[in-house]
Structures are given as C-alpha cells and as structure tokens.
Design a protein around this motif. Structure first.
Motif, PDB file in Angstrom:
ATOM      1  N   GLY A  11       0.817  -1.211   0.000  1.00  0.00           N
ATOM      2  CA  GLY A  11       0.000   0.000   0.000  1.00  0.00           C
ATOM      3  C   GLY A  11       0.849   1.258   0.000  1.00  0.00           C
ATOM      4  N   ILE A  12       1.929   1.253   0.784  1.00  0.00           N
ATOM      5  CA  ILE A  12       2.819   2.413   0.832  1.00  0.00           C
ATOM      6  C   ILE A  12       3.521   2.607  -0.505  1.00  0.00           C
ATOM      7  N   VAL A  13       3.997   1.512  -1.094  1.00  0.00           N
ATOM      8  CA  VAL A  13       4.679   1.601  -2.386  1.00  0.00           C
ATOM      9  C   VAL A  13       3.720   2.130  -3.459  1.00  0.00           C
ATOM     10  N   CYS A  14       2.499   1.620  -3.496  1.00  0.00           N
ATOM     11  CA  CYS A  14       1.525   2.104  -4.479  1.00  0.00           C
ATOM     12  C   CYS A  14       1.194   3.572  -4.247  1.00  0.00           C
ATOM     13  N   GLY A  15       1.089   3.988  -2.996  1.00  0.00           N
ATOM     14  CA  GLY A  15       0.813   5.387  -2.699  1.00  0.00           C
ATOM     15  C   GLY A  15       1.934   6.307  -3.147  1.00  0.00           C
ATOM     16  N   LEU A  16       3.165   5.918  -2.885  1.00  0.00           N
ATOM     17  CA  LEU A  16       4.301   6.735  -3.316  1.00  0.00           C
ATOM     18  C   LEU A  16       4.421   6.770  -4.835  1.00  0.00           C
ATOM     19  N   THR A  17       4.109   5.655  -5.487  1.00  0.00           N
ATOM     20  CA  THR A  17       4.123   5.627  -6.952  1.00  0.00           C
ATOM     21  C   THR A  17       3.049   6.558  -7.498  1.00  0.00           C
ATOM     22  N   SER A  20       4.298  10.156  -7.216  1.00  0.00           N
ATOM     23  CA  SER A  20       5.326  10.497  -8.203  1.00  0.00           C
ATOM     24  C   SER A  20       4.744  10.575  -9.617  1.00  0.00           C
ATOM     25  N   LEU A  21       3.795   9.714  -9.941  1.00  0.00           N
ATOM     26  CA  LEU A  21       3.149   9.800 -11.248  1.00  0.00           C
ATOM     27  C   LEU A  21       2.310  11.071 -11.366  1.00  0.00           C
ATOM     28  N   GLY A  22       1.683  11.471 -10.281  1.00  0.00           N
ATOM     29  CA  GLY A  22       0.921  12.715 -10.287  1.00  0.00           C
ATOM     30  C   GLY A  22       1.800  13.918 -10.551  1.00  0.00           C
ATOM     31  N   PHE A  23       2.971  13.956  -9.909  1.00  0.00           N
ATOM     32  CA  PHE A  23       3.900  15.058 -10.140  1.00  0.00           C
ATOM     33  C   PHE A  23       4.494  15.004 -11.541  1.00  0.00           C
ATOM     34  N   ALA A  30      -1.688   7.773 -12.149  1.00  0.00           N
ATOM     35  CA  ALA A  30      -1.637   8.096 -10.727  1.00  0.00           C
ATOM     36  C   ALA A  30      -2.925   7.675 -10.038  1.00  0.00           C
ATOM     37  N   GLY A  31      -4.051   7.864 -10.715  1.00  0.00           N
ATOM     38  CA  GLY A  31      -5.329   7.455 -10.152  1.00  0.00           C
ATOM     39  C   GLY A  31      -5.426   5.951  -9.958  1.00  0.00           C
ATOM     40  N   LEU A  32      -4.912   5.206 -10.930  1.00  0.00           N
ATOM     41  CA  LEU A  32      -4.927   3.742 -10.793  1.00  0.00           C
ATOM     42  C   LEU A  32      -4.057   3.270  -9.631  1.00  0.00           C
ATOM     43  N   PHE A  33      -2.878   3.861  -9.494  1.00  0.00           N
ATOM     44  CA  PHE A  33      -2.013   3.477  -8.376  1.00  0.00           C
ATOM     45  C   PHE A  33      -2.595   3.952  -7.051  1.00  0.00           C
ATOM     46  N   GLY A  34      -3.281   5.088  -7.055  1.00  0.00           N
ATOM     47  CA  GLY A  34      -3.960   5.540  -5.845  1.00  0.00           C
ATOM     48  C   GLY A  34      -5.070   4.595  -5.438  1.00  0.00           C
ATOM     49  N   LEU A  35      -5.805   4.118  -6.425  1.00  0.00           N
ATOM     50  CA  LEU A  35      -6.855   3.138  -6.152  1.00  0.00           C
ATOM     51  C   LEU A  35      -6.260   1.840  -5.608  1.00  0.00           C
ATOM     52  N   ALA A  36      -5.158   1.396  -6.205  1.00  0.00           N
ATOM     53  CA  ALA A  36      -4.491   0.189  -5.726  1.00  0.00           C
ATOM     54  C   ALA A  36      -3.989   0.368  -4.295  1.00  0.00           C
ATOM     55  N   ALA A  37      -3.472   1.553  -3.976  1.00  0.00           N
ATOM     56  CA  ALA A  37      -3.006   1.820  -2.616  1.00  0.00           C
ATOM     57  C   ALA A  37      -4.163   1.730  -1.627  1.00  0.00           C
ATOM     58  N   GLY A  38      -5.319   2.270  -2.012  1.00  0.00           N
ATOM     59  CA  GLY A  38      -6.490   2.179  -1.142  1.00  0.00           C
ATOM     60  C   GLY A  38      -6.927   0.751  -0.914  1.00  0.00           C
ATOM     61  N   VAL A  39      -6.894  -0.053  -1.965  1.00  0.00           N
ATOM     62  CA  VAL A  39      -7.284  -1.462  -1.836  1.00  0.00           C
ATOM     63  C   VAL A  39      -6.309  -2.198  -0.915  1.00  0.00           C
ATOM     64  N   TRP A  40      -5.003  -1.956  -1.085  1.00  0.00           N
ATOM     65  CA  TRP A  40      -4.024  -2.605  -0.206  1.00  0.00           C
ATOM     66  C   TRP A  40      -4.232  -2.193   1.247  1.00  0.00           C
TER      67      TRP A  40
END
Length: 55
Positions: A11-17, A20-23, A30-40
């Motif tokens: 979850g932390i790795v997906c959130g940081l990714t 960084s994709l957002g920036f 970034a939205g997909l990785f944010g969603l994955a972070a929430g699921v984790w």
C-alpha cells in the motif's frame, strides 16, 4: 513476515508511486495506483482485524 505487514508495504509503495506519477503529469496512471493503494490499505485493515497469525 506477516501477511498484513506485506499488504501495508504494498500500500505504501503504491501510494508513493501514485504521488510520483501525479507530479510527473500522468493523472490516470496516478489514479490507478492511488486506487491500488487504497485497496491494499483496506486489505491490511481486514487482515489486522481478523487477528490471525499469518506467518
């Protein structure tokens, strides 16, 4: 390593990714990785509430 700890790390790795994709200007990735972070993170909470020893 406990399963819930592994889920939290993912979850932390997906959130940081996602950050960084957002920036980098890639909003839908970034939205997909944010969603994955929430699921984790939800999976981590479920694993912790189960209280089982998942070694």
């Amino acid at each position: 390593m406990k399963t819930s700890t592994l889920f939290a790390v993912c979850g932390i790795v997906c959130g940081l990714t996602a950050v960084s994709l957002g920036f980098a200007g890639k909003p839908w990735q970034a939205g997909l990785f944010g969603l994955a972070a929430g699921v984790w993170n939800i999976a981590t909470l479920i694993m912790e509430r189960r209280g089982g020893d998942d070694d």
